[in-house]
Design a protein around this motif. Structure first.
Motif, short mmCIF file in Angstrom:
data_model
loop_
_atom_site.label_atom_id
_atom_site.label_comp_id
_atom_site.label_asym_id
_atom_site.label_seq_id
_atom_site.Cartn_x
_atom_site.Cartn_y
_atom_site.Cartn_z
N ALA A 208 30.11 34.07 34.73
CA ALA A 208 30.44 36.04 33.98
C ALA A 208 31.45 36.71 35.29
O ALA A 208 31.23 36.63 36.17
CB ALA A 208 29.46 36.83 34.40
N MET A 209 32.46 36.49 34.61
CA MET A 209 33.27 37.80 35.72
C MET A 209 34.29 38.44 35.32
O MET A 209 34.32 39.33 34.27
CB MET A 209 34.83 36.15 35.08
CG MET A 209 34.95 35.34 35.12
SD MET A 209 36.14 33.70 35.51
CE MET A 209 35.90 32.12 36.18
N GLY A 210 33.30 39.41 36.04
CA GLY A 210 33.51 40.68 36.69
C GLY A 210 32.31 41.39 35.71
O GLY A 210 31.34 40.89 35.10
N PHE A 211 32.24 42.76 35.97
CA PHE A 211 31.17 43.41 35.64
C PHE A 211 31.32 43.72 34.84
O PHE A 211 29.65 44.16 33.73
CB PHE A 211 31.37 45.17 36.82
CG PHE A 211 32.25 46.10 35.62
CD1 PHE A 211 31.71 46.86 34.86
CD2 PHE A 211 33.67 46.32 36.56
CE1 PHE A 211 32.84 47.71 34.57
CE2 PHE A 211 34.36 46.45 36.03
CZ PHE A 211 34.19 47.64 34.64
N LYS B 219 27.94 34.67 38.58
CA LYS B 219 28.97 35.54 38.94
C LYS B 219 29.46 35.43 39.87
O LYS B 219 29.41 36.04 40.90
CB LYS B 219 27.50 36.80 39.19
CG LYS B 219 26.32 36.82 37.63
CD LYS B 219 25.49 38.22 38.37
CE LYS B 219 23.86 38.15 37.86
NZ LYS B 219 23.50 39.37 37.79
N VAL B 220 30.87 36.52 39.21
CA VAL B 220 31.89 36.47 40.52
C VAL B 220 33.13 37.34 40.54
O VAL B 220 32.73 38.22 38.85
CB VAL B 220 32.81 34.83 39.66
CG1 VAL B 220 32.11 33.26 40.26
CG2 VAL B 220 33.41 34.62 38.03
N PRO B 221 33.74 37.78 40.94
CA PRO B 221 35.01 38.69 40.26
C PRO B 221 35.61 37.74 38.45
O PRO B 221 36.26 37.72 38.78
CB PRO B 221 35.70 38.63 41.86
CG PRO B 221 34.57 38.91 42.34
CD PRO B 221 34.07 37.43 42.29
N HIS B 222 36.09 39.72 38.48
CA HIS B 222 37.33 38.86 37.07
C HIS B 222 38.87 38.80 37.73
O HIS B 222 39.33 38.54 39.08
CB HIS B 222 37.42 40.21 36.66
CG HIS B 222 37.72 39.82 35.41
ND1 HIS B 222 39.62 40.47 35.21
CD2 HIS B 222 37.59 39.81 33.99
CE1 HIS B 222 40.19 40.25 34.29
NE2 HIS B 222 38.40 39.93 32.91
N PRO B 223 39.30 37.71 36.82
CA PRO B 223 40.48 36.51 38.06
C PRO B 223 41.25 38.24 37.82
O PRO B 223 42.72 37.80 38.88
CB PRO B 223 40.53 36.38 36.69
CG PRO B 223 39.55 36.42 35.08
CD PRO B 223 38.59 36.79 35.90
#
Length: 256
Positions: free
Chosen positions: A134-137, A157-161
């Motif tokens: 899951a990339m970003g909030f 869960k990771v930051p959006h690209p």
């Protein structure tokens, strides 16, 4: 024979055709219509990537995660050794105005949106799913609301690209690769033993979007904006929304 994406099955076309309108059309680039996916829809995906919403390059391609952010995602998948066994979806099928993103996060739980999106998520994956990224909030909220998420799949869960915090982006993505490499097996033509992310995002961390993910007839440079980034102008995409008519005009540049 050149590889290309032949499009969704009849069942997915029917499902995509039932996409509900956004809850507030003014919060979206509504007139450009929806964009649904990129990658495998046949249940063979071992990684599901969920991001936020499509951008202008995605509208040109008719596929998700194709522009600069998508090429970063392809690099992420490449570090896992994946060349084909993935599917990319979004929390929203319509592009969201950034200024309205926080407000639209709350609307992901609207009944019509929730039911349709969860049906798409569930139909796109099979028993062999090994991880959900899951990339970003926005994506993380959509995945949180997915009550049918396969529990055998590791959730990362990771930051959006497109994050504007490069330290948090690299730290998150580096940790995710470390977590997922023992979990996700590489494709036969993939290699998961290469370098992880360093202290800066390099061109080597990008990968072009494979031809097999794009419709027949897509120009060779679609999904590969290395030539744009190489100019050093700060631009990262060959497609943009010009002001003030960004709701009805796109500018697409080809390599010189």
């Amino acid at each position: 024979m050149a590889e290309f994406d032949r499009g969704p099955s009849d069942a997915f076309a029917e499902l995509f055709g039932r996409v509900p309108d956004p809850p507030d059309a003014q919060a979206f680039w509504f007139d450009w219509g929806p964009v649904f996916y990129r990658g495998r829809l046949d249940g063979s995906a071992r990684v599901l990537v969920v991001a936020s919403d499509p951008g202008p390059t995605e509208r040109i391609a008719g596929r998700s995660l194709v522009g600069d952010a998508g090429q970063r995602v392809q690099g992420f998948l490449g570090k896992l050794g994946l060349t084909r066994s993935y599917v990319c979806l979004n929390a929203w099928a319509y592009a969201v105005h950034p200024s309205r993103a926080e407000a639209m996060k709350e609307r992901l739980a609207d009944a019509a949106q929730l039911q349709w999106r969860n049906e798409v998520f569930g139909a796109a994956v099979g028993a062999g799913l090994e991880a959900v990224v899951a990339m970003g909030f926005m994506a993380q909220e959509a995945v949180r609301l997915w009550d049918g998420r396969p529990q055998q799949a590791v959730l990362v869960k990771v930051p959006h690209p497109s994050s504007h915090d490069p330290v948090a982006l690299l730290d998150g993505w580096r940790a995710a690769i470390t977590t997922l490499r023992p979990v996700v097996g590489p494709d036969e033509d993939g290699d998961n033993t290469g370098p992880n992310y360093g202290d800066a995002f390099e061109e080597a961390d990008y990968r072009p979007v494979p031809r097999r993910d794009l419709p027949f007839g897509a120009p060779v440079f679609l999904g590969d904006d290395a030539w744009v980034r190489a100019k050093g102008t700060g631009l990262q995409n060959s497609v943009g929304r010009p002001t003030p008519d960004d709701g009805h005009t796109l500018v697409w540049k080809a390599p010189g």
